[in-house]
Design an enzyme around this catalytic site. Structure first.
Site, PDB file in Angstrom:
ATOM      1  N   SER A 243       0.790  -1.348  -0.083  1.00 15.47           N
ATOM      2  CA  SER A 243      -0.037  -0.055  -0.028  1.00 15.47           C
ATOM      3  C   SER A 243       0.847   1.173   0.152  1.00 15.47           C
ATOM      4  O   SER A 243       1.619   1.473  -0.817  1.00 15.47           O
ATOM      5  CB  SER A 243      -0.988   0.029   1.121  1.00 15.47           C
ATOM      6  OG  SER A 243      -1.903   0.751   1.013  1.00 15.47           O
ATOM      7  N   ASP A 469      -8.679  -4.703  -6.056  1.00 14.25           N
ATOM      8  CA  ASP A 469      -8.178  -3.859  -4.920  1.00 14.25           C
ATOM      9  C   ASP A 469      -9.114  -2.509  -4.789  1.00 14.25           C
ATOM     10  O   ASP A 469      -9.238  -1.615  -5.603  1.00 14.25           O
ATOM     11  CB  ASP A 469      -6.694  -3.469  -5.130  1.00 14.25           C
ATOM     12  CG  ASP A 469      -5.986  -3.055  -3.577  1.00 14.25           C
ATOM     13  OD1 ASP A 469      -6.590  -2.438  -3.056  1.00 14.25           O
ATOM     14  OD2 ASP A 469      -4.978  -3.445  -3.471  1.00 14.25           O
ATOM     15  N   HIS A 499      -7.570  -5.952  -0.535  1.00 13.52           N
ATOM     16  CA  HIS A 499      -6.268  -4.968  -0.649  1.00 13.52           C
ATOM     17  C   HIS A 499      -5.024  -5.540  -0.668  1.00 13.52           C
ATOM     18  O   HIS A 499      -4.614  -6.167   0.430  1.00 13.52           O
ATOM     19  CB  HIS A 499      -6.479  -4.025   0.544  1.00 13.52           C
ATOM     20  CG  HIS A 499      -5.618  -2.966   0.507  1.00 13.52           C
ATOM     21  ND1 HIS A 499      -5.248  -2.286  -0.646  1.00 13.52           N
ATOM     22  CD2 HIS A 499      -4.674  -2.484   1.449  1.00 13.52           C
ATOM     23  CE1 HIS A 499      -4.313  -1.114  -0.394  1.00 13.52           C
ATOM     24  NE2 HIS A 499      -4.020  -1.370   0.885  1.00 13.52           N
TER      25      HIS A 499
END
Length: 530
Positions: A243, A469, A499
């Site tokens: 991320s 995602d 995610h």
């Protein structure tokens, strides 16, 4: 609910990613709004810099995580019986003044099982920004244990996070009130309440952490990682960024291309998008994830939510959220489930397909007047534990984002942007659109419109994108590959949900990542896993 592994994954791996990328750090401004910070100084290192580079870390068994790190018990032993070890590393507060004040960064390590074949340390950043790596790595260490055959697994609390001079803003009672406020105002009175609440929150951040706020940005965190590489004894930085950790890794690669070792970027932030574009992309991503959830639910005979199609399920949820704006329902203790908290809870559950059953249950219960489960899901993303204490992940998220992005949105600019957000997402558009004002009035100016991640000459970086995602849409992976430059970014696509990709337990993804990190086998760019 805070202790649930699935919810911990949502809260820690992505922290407060719903807050928009916005503004205040430490790079010079380059062409077209790009940051062009320099890496290592060409001047001779000062005596303090030499001392910092040669410091020895004092590793010892990890204590329980602090409140700022999320609380809980000391980490469980690693498979095989060894223990997680923790330490602190000194870094300059301001790299422009290396002989000035230093701060401590908290580190965690799980030592490699095969010391004879040990490659070095593999440094993790789990995202946010604002996630405590010291708490997260032990919590999910078993998911990465195959990599511990040849690496010491290492993570850290970046500056401003957890035990690393953690940013402090509002106290627990103030945060309870802050999250109860309406974050999608509909009239002038609600707009004033919203902007007053934002202003008061920022004033608390400046009051409690003002001297540190100019120095918590991503460029300084990247420089911290290079000092960490030296202190850990590695010639190159082997890295696993997830991320926001992909943005941090990209900035590191730009600053220190010759120091990049084997690196993986998973759940990739698009480095070409500014704050508004990024938030719009998230609106589309969360809407896509919700559409997939609703369609899956509608196609099952045992779905608890009304509706024969995904669109009908979505309409039912939209009606519920509208009702909550007018009349909140009972939540947990004396806290009610408001529209804002319910939307946060829905978003929290979309980070992983594993939490879709909880989302279905929470929506069904809320429709019947019980908002406890949706509120617990919101708490997991907001960093609130069952005892009412908040970690500092959201405070750090805002501070770091506001140390990076230049954009500051006026009330008029925000309202003008709302139609585009509503078009991108009927469910999350207002929620994310109003979030553009998170850095409005921040006391320090931002560093860049978008970060420079060009890394000519760096070793291959495996860039993994997930087509489903919600928080970091798939297109970001391709943008990262382009921006890293020819011969650097290697694209791997996972056609899945949630995610991130590696933590999906998809064997194709894990074989490709493990093969590169452990054996140096670079997969063919464009490889797809399903």
């Amino acid at each position: 609910m805070r202790s649930s592994p699935a919810l911990r994954a949502a809260a820690l791996a992505a922290a407060a990613v719903l807050l928009p990328l916005a503004a205040c750090s430490d790079g010079d401004d380059g062409a077209e709004g790009r940051s062009t910070p320099t890496g290592a100084s060409t001047a001779a290192p000062s005596s303090t810099a030499r001392e910092l580079a040669s410091q020895k870390l004092d590793w010892s068994p990890c204590p329980p995580p602090s409140t700022a790190q999320g609380g809980g018990e000391s980490p469980s032993p690693l498979p095989g019986g060894s223990v997680w070890e923790c330490s602190f590393m000194d870094v300059p507060l301001d790299y422009a003044e290396p002989d000035g004040r230093t701060i401590e960064l908290a580190l965690v390590r799980g030592k490699a099982r095969d010391q004879r074949r040990r490659i070095g340390s593999l440094v993790f950043n789990f995202g946010g920004p604002g996630a405590s790596g010291v708490a997260t790595l032990p919590a999910f260490g078993t998911e990465y244990d195959s990599l511990r055959t040849r690496y010491d697994l290492v993570s850290f609390d970046p500056r401003g996070v957890g035990r690393s001079e953690g940013v402090e803003c509002a106290d627990d009672a103030q945060l309870d009130a802050f999250y109860q406020e309406d974050s999608t105002p509909d009239d002038a009175k609600e707009e004033k309440e919203f902007t007053d609440g934002q202003r008061d929150f920022i004033a608390d951040c400046e009051k409690n952490s003002g001297p540190e706020l100019p120095f918590v940005g991503t460029t300084n965190a990247a420089r911290d990682m290079d000092l960490m590489r030296t202190v850990l004894g590695d010639d190159r930085l082997h890295y696993f960024g997830i991320s926001y950790g992909t943005e941090l890794g990209g900035v590191y690669a730009h600053l220190f291309p010759d120091k990049v070792g084997r690196a993986v970027f998973d759940a990739v932030v698009d480095p070409t998008e500014d704050a508004e574009q990024s938030s719009l992309g998230q609106a589309e991503g969360f809407q896509l994830a919700f559409d997939n959830f609703a369609k899956d639910c509608a196609e099952r005979d045992d779905c608890a939510l009304p509706g024969a199609t995904g669109k009908e399920v979505e309409q039912g949820v939209a009606d519920l959220l509208s009702q909550l704006e007018e009349e909140p329902i009972d939540g947990l203790g004396d806290r009610a489930l408001t529209q804002t908290l319910a939307t946060t809870g829905v978003a929290s559950a979309l980070y992983s397909k594993e939490t879709w059953p909880l989302l279905e249950q929470g929506l069904d219960e809320a429709d019947g007047g019980d908002g406890g489960l949706l509120l617990a899901l919101a708490d997991s993303l907001n960093g609130r534990s069952e005892d009412g204490r908040y970690d500092n992940s959201n405070a750090a998220n805002i501070a770091i984002n506001c140390a990076d992005g230049k954009q500051r949105f006026t009330l008029e600019q925000t309202k003008a942007a709302l139609p585009a957000f509503r078009k991108a997402s009927p469910l999350f558009g207002d929620y994310l659109g109003w979030g553009l004002m998170s850095c409005t009035g921040w006391p320090v100016a931002g560093a860049w419109e978008t970060p420079d991640v060009s890394a000519k000459g760096a070793a291959p970086i495996l860039v993994v994108g997930n087509t489903g995602d919600p928080a970091t849409p798939y297109e970001g992976a391709r943008a990262m590959v382009r921006e890293l430059g020819a011969g650097v970014g290697v694209e791997l696509t996972y056609r899945g949900e949630g995610h991130g990709a590696y933590n999906s337990e998809n064997r194709c993804v894990q074989r490709a990542v493990d093969g590169y990190l452990l054996d140096g086998a670079v997969p063919k760019s464009g490889t797809t896993c399903s």
